[in-house]
Design an enzyme around this catalytic site. Structure first.
Site, PDB file in Angstrom:
ATOM      1  N   TYR A 174      46.818  43.795  31.213  1.00 41.04           N
ATOM      2  CA  TYR A 174      45.859  44.904  31.333  1.00 41.04           C
ATOM      3  C   TYR A 174      44.541  44.659  30.588  1.00 41.04           C
ATOM      4  CZ  TYR A 174      48.245  47.249  27.240  1.00 41.04           C
ATOM      5  OH  TYR A 174      48.804  47.585  26.055  1.00 41.04           O
ATOM      6  N   GLU A 175      43.588  45.525  30.869  1.00 39.99           N
ATOM      7  CA  GLU A 175      42.197  45.363  30.387  1.00 39.99           C
ATOM      8  C   GLU A 175      41.619  44.028  30.853  1.00 39.99           C
ATOM      9  OE1 GLU A 175      41.419  48.092  29.569  1.00 39.99           O
ATOM     10  OE2 GLU A 175      43.134  48.990  28.558  1.00 39.99           O
ATOM     11  N   GLY A 176      41.973  43.649  32.071  1.00 42.82           N
ATOM     12  CA  GLY A 176      41.560  42.348  32.608  1.00 42.82           C
ATOM     13  C   GLY A 176      42.633  41.325  32.310  1.00 42.82           C
TER      14      GLY A 176
END
Lengths: 600, 600
Positions: free
Chosen positions: B440-442
């Site tokens: 997550y978050e890229g």
């Protein structure tokens, strides 16, 4: 939801073009394994697992096994019916000896099928897998009566089998086991103790379960030299082969695990259960290693099997999911975004998975062939050479193969982004399932120690020298090959690193065995890298031959050559780093006192 | 069951002896952060998380969050009470601005506490973590009215916050979002659409939840240039600050995930919800990146936090569990077996975990200091230099840090053998929790592309040149150091590999950007290796200084020197392999057509 198609084309390529099964047609069992029969096994086996076992994989994970108040255990919905079909199809009998109802096919053929079964449903595959291991021990060490009593029904799959080694206080260090075996006047033993982590320990798939149990007789020496092996059936078997009374062995609980939920992992309580010694007293460890080596190769295959199915799904998703644009400009400008496939880093993960799964497939099948040859080759010399190789490579296949399986499953999950983390997509199950293979049947660290501490030095290092010579000869022969020459040179270099690391062990291990222990894991990885590299050399050369011969399927063969190149450029470079790590030795690893690790 | 003790001694070493916090006492916020106050934060914070949050970690995982028929979500038992204590203790306010009720402490101090909170209970820590990210966006881009309305209660923890980016059809490629924002006469917008994977999207910990939502205004350009950011409170806020009516935003379902079960990951439905634009129209991506960069550093810290607690438990188990004997003969002959600690391969895993966690702690804290300096340093030049470094290192801390966290958690589980796979021992939860941080978050692949595609080239490559220069200068200065000279030379060599890889990108990227994309992941790892290496150089030198000065605690400092040596001998060798992989380029990665990946 995930999908699965058995990679029959690839298996066939390895069996016929890389290994060349027909070259062994003069050996017992192989004479039946002509291309037509092998094709039928692969095609029908692939279809069977995809249609019957695969649909139960995710639901089995979600539901898990259930232990009831009476100690009975039920497998997830559909498993019983699927198991019946597995039996009816004769899938349990492929490479079992004809004398006990098996088809007597080569191990290399049944291994191909087992990979498919694992991909489709690893937790399911463990039920027959354990039976197979237990039967191997009876076959090798059991009395004629034991063989006659147990093997036909284990081969047919009517009865299951288990391996009971671990106890709460010991796993790796079996010298510490406490389970006791008291001899009885009639030649049987009364077995008492608690075994844990018993895969398939209790379930509803078979009429009987044949437990093979490590225990100590009274006055047995401490240490592993005082262990004997016993066969302890869940139901005693009458003289006519019918089932008699229930034995005093029961499942005390089932474990709540990270994965393989559909396999019942049991605490087994032996309360004076009736058992019979298998093989000689205090020689149980040797008998156990018969099962264990079968099991370790099977676990290595789990790394491959999970890797394969995870990879297939990542490939599918990379084609379906659109996100972003190719770095070189839109590939499908009419769509709002390009498929994930265009992104080099997604490709990197897929290519690693492809290179590792196809390479491991070749290594597992070539390893299985060595098992066959160790029994069936015509000369003692050939049999010994095959036995040397598979003894050496068993811990590598297990350790390197299962590390790779976990890595591939993790990368395949990564391709899915956030969806990979959500249970319904099915990818996180593969990671959880793959994880156990690095732990059981000897952790991968134990495999590494088996490799460097036992296998390297056996018979004066004959096995490892044979492996070096094989790689040397084949790389030398291919060095100027137009398509594979560069790869051969890279592999030669990696083999040089492996050879140098081996020499370093020899030079430093005598002075301090911890130098060897400290480098064991890197060494196992290095040998795995080189062994799979050898498979890629062979596959690349076979592909080049096929392309030269024409005859179609050019894309398949071109893909092999590209993947070999990828393996050489992107995976073999680790060899140098692994050697340097090994040469770091034990000092910085062993210097700290235990309390210096603790957080202050 | 696992245990946790905050590594206060180590944090203090980094803050006072490696970073030298007192050197910054002239800067705003730092004047209050004297040794005494920092010690109090670390000691009390460590105690708070260990006593209040850690006991809820395993039970929270087992119970998970529950969505009720009315769309409300309850967190696991005990979370509400623990969150109240978290608020009461002022733990949410550490580095928040004083103007909005914060304590105004440096980010580097709150980061130290956040690591502890993650170790104790990652799923819990995400609730305030997301609030923190959302508040950062309002602080940077919100109007004065928005700041006054939302920030005081978000800072105090009375209200939570979320980040709403992902939609079913898009995660990474935010140009594809479909959520619409219709302007209203009163200046507000009506927001409609579906957001997925919203961490802390709905829960019972706070009175209100302030959603920050990416959406498109009518006629906004396609692509990321048409995205705006909106603040959408769960309850509208009256002029007097009291809660008004319920907004038209609701949790449609919660996801069933591999881990972080105690954090509610929601599908959020916006059905004409009232929102207000934050910052400028169509400039939402820039505003989003404010949150995102805060979040990415926080996620990197998750890698460290999970790694640390997993490591601590593996150390404990390695001391408690007895299995086998040391290779050099029994270490505790009166016991039936030696502790796992004697085995070099167990040590290898523990040393890797120690080297990575302590190194990442230094990197995360040094990175947090750059965040502080980017705002607070006295000269524009210093502020820019700090901003350059943290911009460059944010994807590295996120990507390398979370890969390391997963690897450490996996190895720590491995130390437990079979017990590591069983839920009740708690180790498998760390693996499952650590896994999400890579996604997550890229995803970490996206981090790698952010690094090579954006950060490397920014301002003419100034940031990466600055990093090279830093490592060059510090390795050159330490080359002849009696304790750290060998390490400095190894690090210099690794930095040379990183420099060469960078040059290779420059030379080949123009011709084909896929050469850069294909090497991005290896490059991120290489920069991580060098950056953490720089931290080990500094820690080793600081330890050597302390030993020279006498003054006690010699074992702590000796352990630092041994661990630095380990890092040099066992981890830095990967640098050469990573460079060679990068130089492999894109050809073998991009050559295959998609259908050539598919199983035949």
């Amino acid at each position: 939801m995930p999908q699965y198609t058995a990679p029959v084309r690839d298996t066939r390529f390895i069996l016929s073009e890389v290994i060349g099964l027909d070259r062994y047609a003069n050996l017992p069992g192989f004479e039946n394994a002509g291309a037509e029969l092998v094709d039928a096994v692969l095609d029908e086996g692939g279809r069977f697992v995809a249609e019957v076992l695969f649909p139960l994989n995710h639901s089995g994970d979600q539901q898990g096994c259930t232990r009831h108040a009476d100690g009975s255990v039920t497998t997830p919905d559909g498993f019983k019916e699927a198991y019946a079909k597995f039996r009816e199809g004769g899938w349990s009998t492929l490479s079992a000896p004809e004398a006990f109802g098996g088809q007597g096919l080569p191990h290399v053929v049944s291994t191909a099928f087992e990979e498919y079964m694992i991909s489709a449903n690893m937790a399911f595959a463990m039920y027959p897998g354990l039976t197979h291991g237990a039967a191997a021990a009876i076959l090798a060490k059991g009395s004629d009566e034991q063989k006659a009593t147990y093997l036909p029904k284990m081969v047919s799959g009517e009865w299951g089998g288990t391996m009971n080694l671990t106890e709460p206080q010991c796993g790796t260090d079996l010298g510490l086991i406490r389970t006791r075996a008291e001899p009885q006047a009639d030649g049987s033993y009364r077995i008492s103790g608690t075994k844990i982590f018993i895969s398939s320990g209790e379930h509803d798939l078979t009429d009987n379960i044949i437990h093979l149990v490590l225990a100590k007789t009274p006055d047995a020496p401490e240490s592993t030299k005082g262990i004997s092996l016993f066969v302890v059936p869940k139901f005693l078997v009458n003289a006519d082969g019918s089932l008699g009374e229930r034995n005093a062995v029961a499942c005390g609980s089932i474990e709540h695990k990270m994965g393989i939920h559909a396999n019942s992992t049991c605490v087994m309580n032996y309360d004076g259960a009736t058992g019979w010694m298998v093989g000689e007293e205090n020689k149980g460890l040797a008998a156990m290693f018969i099962m264990m080596n079968v099991a370790r190769l099977g676990v290595g295959l789990q790394g491959l099997g999970i890797g394969e199915v995870a990879y297939q799904n990542a490939v599918q998703y990379a084609g379906d999911r659109r996100q972003g644009r190719a770095l070189t400009g839109p590939k499908e400008p009419n769509e709002k975004a390009d498929p994930l496939f265009v992104h080099p880093d997604v490709r990197r993960m897929l290519m690693e998975a492809k290179a590792l799964t196809e390479g491991l497939r070749a290594l597992c099948l070539w390893g299985a062939l060595q098992v066959d040859l160790s029994h069936k080759a015509q000369t003692e010399e050939e049999r010994e050479a095959a036995d040397d190789l598979i003894s050496l490579l068993t811990p590598v296949i297990k350790g390197f193969g299962t590390d790779a399986g976990y890595r591939i499953a993790t990368d395949a999950q990564q391709v899915y982004g956030g969806h990979g983390y959500i249970a319904e997509w099915g990818m996180e199950q593969y990671v959880r399932d793959a994880r156990i293979a690095m732990i059981y049947e000897g952790t991968n660290g134990v495999q590494a120690m088996d490799l460097v501490g036992r296998k390297l030095a056996q018979k004066g290092g004959r096995a490892v020298q044979a492996l070096f010579a094989l790689v040397d000869a084949e790389t030398a022969a291919a060095k100027d090959h137009v398509r594979m020459g560069d790869f051969a040179q890279r592999l030669e270099k990696a083999n040089g690193e492996l050879t140098a690391a081996t020499m370093w062990f020899m030079a430093n291990g005598m002075q301090n065995p911890e130098h060897v222990g400290a480098g064991a894991y890197s060494y196992m990885n290095l040998m795995g890298l080189v062994s799979v590299g050898l498979m890629w050399l062979r596959m690349g050369l076979a592909a080049a031959r096929a392309l030269e011969a024409g005859g179609g399927d050019a894309k398949f063969y071109e893909a092999k050559l590209v993947t070999a190149r990828f393996y050489g450029e992107r995976l073999l470079p680790d060899a140098g780093a692994l050697r340097r790590k090994i040469e770091g030795g034990a000092e910085s690893i062993m210097a700290l006192e235990p309390e210096m690790f603790r957080a202050a």
